[in-house]
Design a protein around this motif. Structure first.
Motif, PDB file in Angstrom:
ATOM      1  N   UNK A 131     -19.532  12.058 -37.528  1.00 36.21           N
ATOM      2  CA  UNK A 131     -20.245  10.813 -37.216  1.00 36.21           C
ATOM      3  C   UNK A 131     -21.743  11.050 -37.101  1.00 36.21           C
ATOM      4  N   UNK A 132     -22.113  12.177 -36.475  1.00 31.22           N
ATOM      5  CA  UNK A 132     -23.534  12.465 -36.292  1.00 31.22           C
ATOM      6  C   UNK A 132     -24.251  12.562 -37.634  1.00 31.22           C
ATOM      7  N   UNK A 133     -23.604  13.206 -38.622  1.00 34.03           N
ATOM      8  CA  UNK A 133     -24.238  13.335 -39.929  1.00 34.03           C
ATOM      9  C   UNK A 133     -24.298  11.994 -40.660  1.00 34.03           C
ATOM     10  N   UNK A 134     -23.291  11.131 -40.443  1.00 35.76           N
ATOM     11  CA  UNK A 134     -23.335   9.803 -41.048  1.00 35.76           C
ATOM     12  C   UNK A 134     -24.482   8.980 -40.468  1.00 35.76           C
ATOM     13  N   UNK A 170     -28.900  16.493 -37.082  1.00 40.15           N
ATOM     14  CA  UNK A 170     -28.842  15.092 -36.622  1.00 40.15           C
ATOM     15  C   UNK A 170     -28.666  14.952 -35.129  1.00 40.15           C
ATOM     16  N   UNK A 171     -28.051  15.925 -34.463  1.00 40.21           N
ATOM     17  CA  UNK A 171     -27.822  15.818 -33.019  1.00 40.21           C
ATOM     18  C   UNK A 171     -29.145  15.724 -32.263  1.00 40.21           C
ATOM     19  N   UNK A 172     -30.173  16.383 -32.779  1.00 42.24           N
ATOM     20  CA  UNK A 172     -31.494  16.353 -32.150  1.00 42.24           C
ATOM     21  C   UNK A 172     -32.381  15.299 -32.799  1.00 42.24           C
ATOM     22  N   UNK A 173     -32.335  15.231 -34.118  1.00 37.03           N
ATOM     23  CA  UNK A 173     -33.288  14.403 -34.850  1.00 37.03           C
ATOM     24  C   UNK A 173     -33.019  12.908 -34.715  1.00 37.03           C
ATOM     25  N   UNK A 174     -31.740  12.508 -34.673  1.00 33.16           N
ATOM     26  CA  UNK A 174     -31.442  11.077 -34.608  1.00 33.16           C
ATOM     27  C   UNK A 174     -32.001  10.434 -33.339  1.00 33.16           C
ATOM     28  N   UNK A 175     -31.727  10.991 -32.131  1.00 31.57           N
ATOM     29  CA  UNK A 175     -32.343  10.380 -30.939  1.00 31.57           C
ATOM     30  C   UNK A 175     -33.865  10.398 -31.004  1.00 31.57           C
ATOM     31  N   UNK A 176     -34.429  11.502 -31.521  1.00 31.22           N
ATOM     32  CA  UNK A 176     -35.890  11.597 -31.609  1.00 31.22           C
ATOM     33  C   UNK A 176     -36.448  10.536 -32.551  1.00 31.22           C
ATOM     34  N   UNK A 177     -35.750  10.307 -33.657  1.00 35.14           N
ATOM     35  CA  UNK A 177     -36.249   9.329 -34.630  1.00 35.14           C
ATOM     36  C   UNK A 177     -36.259   7.925 -34.059  1.00 35.14           C
TER      37      UNK A 177
END
Length: 398
Positions: free
Chosen positions: A3-6, A36-43
């Motif tokens: 899910x994180x990568x999606x 994505x685990x770090x980058x998605x929230x940051x984005x």
């Protein structure tokens, strides 16, 4: 694929379509798909480039704000200086501002904290009808308490006082400071970029404006926030070098318009204020107020600076505490230097933000090779940012 990568893939598509620069898009796409685990929230907290609710409010000509300000804008345009169009370089800048150069102004450059706060406090004390006060950082120290005392006094005299502060920049401001002003009749509100579900995580859009308008006749704008460091110096980096501007005349009403747009976003209210120009008249100094922010259809600040560089024939002197130019400005500076224009860049020797200070070094070598002269301001922390000499009412820098 988890899910994180999606989610990372979906976010990278958003980044591809909305990032302001190709370099930024590539950086986000790579990180969103690899970590994505770090980058998605940051984005979703820091990476979005548009402040959607504010954009809608500013751009919708049929909105309540647009309708309410239409007559005010028309009245301001009536005081435009048509002679400004004699210089073709100024036409595009007026289009960016959506306002003309306004004539009949007296302008005073305030070069340090002592001059700025002496002028500002005297102007507040002289106000008879209303005061519009907006700052990014307000501290409850000696200078901040001096501002508070004057605003409370004017409110008790019957002057309408509006006080707008940024909720992140002034995070340490005690509730008691604000409560005392409210009890005296000051209308206090914070500017918060998280208003509404679509903006909940947009913490990177801050309101960096520093504006005071007194009676629609005088206005102060520039780089000074409210704190002791601007008078007494910072304990770690020494004296603080910044610049402010006092404007008396019709252009003060243009800054009033800028304040009201932000006040309306924060409160959904639009105070009824006078719009008849007062103060200095005659020829005076033409002034253009050019507010910038994420609601702009174009990269207003960058285009303004590029136009100024393009228009220069003899010299371009830039003072900036955070010299991180985009590719367009960087190329224009190189071209100007190669064309024989005297191009100089002044950065602080003792920065208040080490990250942006060291980031500047990524650009200096190529500028030096093109003939740009780079200097370091050694006397203090230099955060003054005059260029062209315009002073921009810039807000919500991501």
């Amino acid at each position: 694929m988890g899910i994180a990568h999606l989610v990372g893939l979906a976010s990278s598509l958003d980044a591809m379509m909305s990032s302001r620069t190709s370099q930024g898009a590539v950086a986000w796409i790579v990180s969103l798909n690899t970590v994505p685990y770090v980058a998605v929230p940051a984005y979703w907290v820091f990476g979005r480039t548009k402040f959607q609710g504010y954009v809608s409010s500013r751009r919708d000509e049929d909105s309540a704000l647009g309708q309410a300000l239409a007559d005010k804008l028309a009245e301001l345009r009536a005081h435009g200086v048509s002679a400004a169009h004699a210089d073709k370089h100024l036409v595009g800048v007026e289009q960016l501002a959506k306002l003309p150069f306004l004539g009949g102004n007296r302008v005073e450059l305030l070069i340090d904290g002592e001059q700025t706060f002496e002028s500002l406090f005297a102007g507040i004390e002289a106000a008879e009808r209303y005061l519009l006060v907006q700052f990014y950082i307000v501290r409850a120290d000696e200078v901040g308490l001096a501002l508070q005392a004057r605003l409370i006094e004017k409110a008790r005299e019957g002057v309408e006082v509006f006080f707008l502060y940024d909720e992140i920049g002034s995070y340490a401001l005690p509730g008691r400071y604000l409560q005392e002003m409210e009890e005296a009749g000051v209308r206090v509100h914070r500017f918060h970029s998280t208003r509404g579900p679509g903006n909940r995580f947009q913490l990177n859009f801050r309101n960096h404006r520093k504006i005071v308008v007194a009676d629609g006749e005088r206005a102060w704008v520039g780089g000074f926030n409210v704190g002791d460091e601007y008078l007494q110096g910072h304990p770690d980096i020494g004296p603080w070098r910044d610049t402010h501007l006092l404007i008396e005349g019709p252009a003060a009403l243009a800054l009033q318009l800028v304040f009201l747009e932000d006040w309306h976003w924060a409160t959904e209210e639009l105070p009824e204020l006078p719009w008849t120009p007062r103060g200095p008249s005659g020829h005076g100094t033409p002034v253009l107020i050019l507010p910038t922010g994420p609601a702009d259809r174009f990269e207003t600040a960058s285009l303004m600076i590029q136009q100024a560089i393009h228009a220069a024939h003899e010299r371009i002197w830039i003072s900036s505490p955070y010299f991180v130019p985009d590719e367009g400005v960087l190329s224009m500076l190189k071209l100007a230097a190669l064309s024989g224009v005297d191009v100089r860049v002044l950065i602080p020797e003792r920065p208040d933000n080490p990250l942006t200070y060291f980031a500047a070094y990524a650009f200096l070598d190529s500028l030096l090779e093109a003939g740009v002269e780079v200097y370091r301001y050694e006397g203090a922390s230099c955060t003054a940012r005059p260029s062209w000499w315009t002073t921009s009412a810039r807000r919500q820098a991501p």
